[in-house]
Scaffold this motif. Structure first.
Motif, PDB file in Angstrom:
ATOM      1  N   PRO A 693      42.855  38.782  40.231  1.00  0.00           N
ATOM      2  CA  PRO A 693      43.166  40.198  40.509  1.00  0.00           C
ATOM      3  C   PRO A 693      44.651  40.506  40.393  1.00  0.00           C
ATOM      4  N   LEU A 694      45.513  39.596  40.911  1.00  0.00           N
ATOM      5  CA  LEU A 694      46.956  39.807  40.809  1.00  0.00           C
ATOM      6  C   LEU A 694      47.404  39.777  39.344  1.00  0.00           C
ATOM      7  N   TYR A 695      46.861  38.792  38.594  1.00  0.00           N
ATOM      8  CA  TYR A 695      47.184  38.688  37.166  1.00  0.00           C
ATOM      9  C   TYR A 695      46.793  39.973  36.428  1.00  0.00           C
ATOM     10  N   TYR A 696      45.610  40.492  36.738  1.00  0.00           N
ATOM     11  CA  TYR A 696      45.117  41.651  35.998  1.00  0.00           C
ATOM     12  C   TYR A 696      45.904  42.918  36.354  1.00  0.00           C
ATOM     13  N   ARG A 697      46.286  43.057  37.637  1.00  0.00           N
ATOM     14  CA  ARG A 697      47.113  44.211  38.030  1.00  0.00           C
ATOM     15  C   ARG A 697      48.456  44.176  37.281  1.00  0.00           C
ATOM     16  N   THR A 698      49.024  42.980  37.203  1.00  0.00           N
ATOM     17  CA  THR A 698      50.296  42.836  36.494  1.00  0.00           C
ATOM     18  C   THR A 698      50.140  43.174  35.013  1.00  0.00           C
ATOM     19  N   LEU A 699      49.017  42.741  34.426  1.00  0.00           N
ATOM     20  CA  LEU A 699      48.751  43.032  33.017  1.00  0.00           C
ATOM     21  C   LEU A 699      48.629  44.540  32.785  1.00  0.00           C
ATOM     22  N   GLN A 700      47.938  45.213  33.686  1.00  0.00           N
ATOM     23  CA  GLN A 700      47.805  46.661  33.558  1.00  0.00           C
ATOM     24  C   GLN A 700      49.163  47.359  33.616  1.00  0.00           C
ATOM     25  N   ALA A 701      49.994  46.892  34.521  1.00  0.00           N
ATOM     26  CA  ALA A 701      51.327  47.500  34.654  1.00  0.00           C
ATOM     27  C   ALA A 701      52.169  47.250  33.410  1.00  0.00           C
TER      28      ALA A 701
END
Length: 725
Positions: A693-701
């Motif tokens: 989840p943290l990885y994906y939030r960072t990717l979205q940003a």
């Protein structure tokens, strides 16, 4: 009630195929009309007619051998083959034509038999003699196929003696070899002569239609047919030389029994012609009722004729069909003569041969997984045979060709309207289900990466709300692969009836927008749990979705469940594409695609494959594909360029490439600078882990500045790099 299996009479290649075929080939046309052929078109014209006619028969024999070694050939021969290849409507239309041709053959042979007797005894009635001959051969056929085959051995010996007598004969008059026959005013046109001669080389049908009585049809039909066609060609190429050297064109045209006058022992020709005509009539009398029997068993014939499908005795003899054929052939004898019946026969046979060639050719062109003949024929030869058949029909008589085509199409549409369900449980659907079952059972065995196609499962929700997901998915497959539009319905207590109505409504909605897709809607209290359940259970055998298409999530509260779902799909070895693009996908610019690449393995190869498929769609056909790779320094760039250029050349994807030296910059910074104007960006996802989840939030940003992007996670156990090379 227990039904005992029907036992075949077990005829060998020689008895069941070669003998009836060669006896039909060396029949009434050879004895009573071949002199007429040579007289009208001369030596060279005769050799040309024989070669052309035999070429069509030989090409048809190749197609016939391919189909016969691809499937278990049962009663009905050519009709059975065509109906199981092209469907019962096409098979039925040609099968009825083939039956009429075989039945009319009996009439032609018996009329020839009667004509030969009347030449010797002019006071006898030709029609009554022909009817008597029909009754005789029908009686033999009603007894046993084995008995009939034994009778044919004696007739074969009689024909051999008559040909030897002809070879050792002498000229009946002083003559010079006439290369092109009689003068135009005393002869008939080339194609009219061809039409009269062609039934002489149609004996291959007799062996094929005896398929139900053969010990090994797949082996016997090709071998026996080629032997008969070859032997017939040699004899028919030698006879014009003998006839042209021993009589002039006028004598050959005027005297149907010219061979008797030429032969060393004239009565041997009588024995031969009587044996040949009766044996040919017998062969067709054995074959025609078997085609009729197969038509009746498949429910092609009207219901009141269903009884014709029943066999009698251990040999499953079609006695009712033989009696029906008896009435038909006697009627034809009373209404026509040899020169009238032969051209009609030619049209029926050419129609059947043309469709048989077409069937084999199309099977080869389409590379149907179910078409795997032991005897392989290139599609060119089959389609050449079909073109030859239809071309010759037009040259013989365009009007008759049109009538034959109308006749076949009328039967086809009549069968189509009847919506037959007796044979395969629903005409088109039944055949398709049979093919689907065949393919499903073998799909898991054919896991060659070269044959890989994306089988998409699109979680679109209500199609109207996330139409762009369906539109992109359709651009990926372009009607060349399977796609399912899926919805997880979070309502409770939804009935099966309502779900069914919703699926029908969605399917109609997609069809109106030219989207060809399967539709699946399931209820679930939680959409993420429902999606997992669907991926777990959706599919049949080896036919399961291999690529899941999702929309991006914008709800932070859903992030954990969303990432958990991606990890679950990855564990199930499904590829995942997360599409985050402008909602007005149809109007968006489609001129450039960037693929951020880290190598061939897993995500890298799959991203290029999907980008390549997308560029084949109408909307993206002009888009420029650029493969972008980040390297740490100039030295690495030089090494990478050599490898990348070679790889892209092997990919045959018409892509450009760019190597970007990081120079200490972060990847998000590079991405922002290098792809800010791209219309679509492909990016790979890392394998899911506990911190996803943290990885994906960072990717979205880090990708929020990109207007259109597709995140790719390869999970399928496929060497995607082999798809590219």
């Amino acid at each position: 009630m227990k039904v005992s299996p029907v036992k075949s009479s077990g005829l060998s290649t020689f008895a069941g195929v070669f003998t009836p075929s060669i006896l039909t080939i060396l029949g009434v046309i050879m004895y009573l009309r071949f002199g007429w052929v040579v007289g009208n078109v001369g030596l060279l014209g005769s050799l040309l007619i024989v070669t052309l006619a035999t070429s069509i028969t030989f090409l048809t024999s190749l197609s016939l051998a391919a189909i016969a070694t691809d499937q278990q050939v049962k009663i009905g021969g050519a009709y059975y083959m065509i109906s199981r290849s092209l469907g019962i409507e096409s098979g039925g239309a040609v099968g009825i034509s083939l039956y009429l041709a075989q039945a009319l053959s009996v009439s032609m042979y018996t009329v020839g038999f009667a004509e030969s007797i009347v030449q010797i005894f002019p006071g006898l009635n030709e029609k009554l003699l022909a009817v008597g001959a029909i009754l005789f051969v029908a009686g033999v056929a009603l007894i046993s196929a084995k008995v009939a085959s034994r009778v044919q051995y004696f007739i074969l010996a009689a024909i051999a003696i008559s040909l030897v007598s002809l070879i050792f004969g002498s000229p009946i008059e002083s003559t010079e070899i006439e290369l092109w026959g009689a003068s135009p005013e005393r002869s008939v046109p080339f194609w009219v002569v061809f039409a009269v001669f062609f039934p002489a080389v149609t004996g291959i049908d007799v062996g094929v239609n005896m398929s139900g009585d053969l010990k090994d049809p797949a082996k016997s039909i090709p071998k026996g047919t080629f032997m008969a066609v070859g032997a017939g060609y040699i004899i028919y190429m030698a006879l014009p030389v003998i006839l042209a050297m021993r009589a002039d064109a006028s004598s050959l045209i005027e005297d149907p029994m010219i061979m008797r006058r030429i032969a060393f022992w004239g009565d041997a020709i009588l024995v031969g012609v009587w044996g040949a005509t009766l044996s040919s009539a017998l062969g067709s009398t054995l074959a025609a009722p078997r085609v009729l029997q197969a038509l009746a068993q498949d429910g092609v014939l009207p219901r009141f004729m269903a009884g014709l499908g029943k066999g009698s005795g251990k040999e499953n003899l079609p006695r009712k069909g033989t009696l029906f054929t008896l009435v038909f052939t006697i009627t034809a004898v009373l209404l026509g003569d040899l020169n009238v019946i032969a051209p009609v026969l030619t049209m029926f046979f050419l129609t059947a041969y043309g469709v048989l060639n077409f069937s084999a050719g199309i099977e080869n062109v389409l590379k149907s997984p179910s078409f795997r003949p032991k005897f392989k024929v290139h599609w060119f030869f089959s389609l050449l045979g079909a073109a030859g058949c239809f071309g010759v029909m037009i040259l013989i008589n365009p009007v008759a060709t049109l009538i034959a085509a109308i006749f076949v199409f009328l039967i086809f549409f009549w069968l189509k309207r009847r919506g037959l369900k007796k044979t395969w449980g629903g005409i088109g659907r039944g055949v398709r289900l049979s093919l689907i079952r065949f393919s499903l059972m073998r799909l898991s065995e054919d896991a060659d990466p070269k044959n890989w196609r994306p089988h998409l499962l699109v979680f679109s929700g209500a199609p109207q709300s996330r139409w762009y997901l369906i539109a992109v998915a359709d651009d990926f497959i372009q009607g060349k692969a399977l796609m399912t539009v899926a919805t997880i319905l979070t309502e409770v207590n939804v009935t099966k009836k309502r779900l069914r109505k919703m699926e029908i409504h969605t399917r109609e909605f997609l069809a109106k927008r030219a989207i060809h897709s399967l539709v699946r809607i399931i209820p679930s209290a939680n959409p993420f749990t429902g999606a997992k359940t669907m991926v777990d259970h959706y599919g049949l055998g080896g036919l399961v979705p291999n690529t899941i298409i999702l929309g991006n999530t914008t709800e932070d509260s859903h992030m954990s469940d969303f990432c958990d779902m991606i990890g679950y799909f990855n564990k199930l070895q499904r590829n995942v594409l997360i599409i985050d693009i402008e909602e007005d996908y149809k109007k968006s610019s489609k001129r450039s695609i960037d693929v951020w690449w880290g190598g061939l393995k897993m995500n890298g190869a799959l991203m290029i494959i999907m980008a390549h498929l997308l560029r084949r769609s109408f909307g993206w056909r002009e888009a420029e594909l650029t493969i972008k790779m980040v390297v740490p320094n100039e030295s690495a760039a030089r090494d990478a360029e050599r490898n990348l250029a070679e790889i892209i050349e092997k990919m045959r994807s018409n892509a450009k490439y760019e190597l970007i030296v990081s120079g200490g910059r972060s990847f998000p910074e590079i991405l922002k600078n290098e792809s800010r104007t791209a219309d679509l960006v492909f990016l790979g996802l890392k394998t899911p882990d506990d911190n996803y989840p943290l990885y994906y939030r960072t990717l979205q940003a880090n990708t929020s500045h990109l207007k259109n992007k597709i995140f790719v996670l390869a999970g399928e156990d496929v060497a995607f790099e082999k798809v590219l090379f």
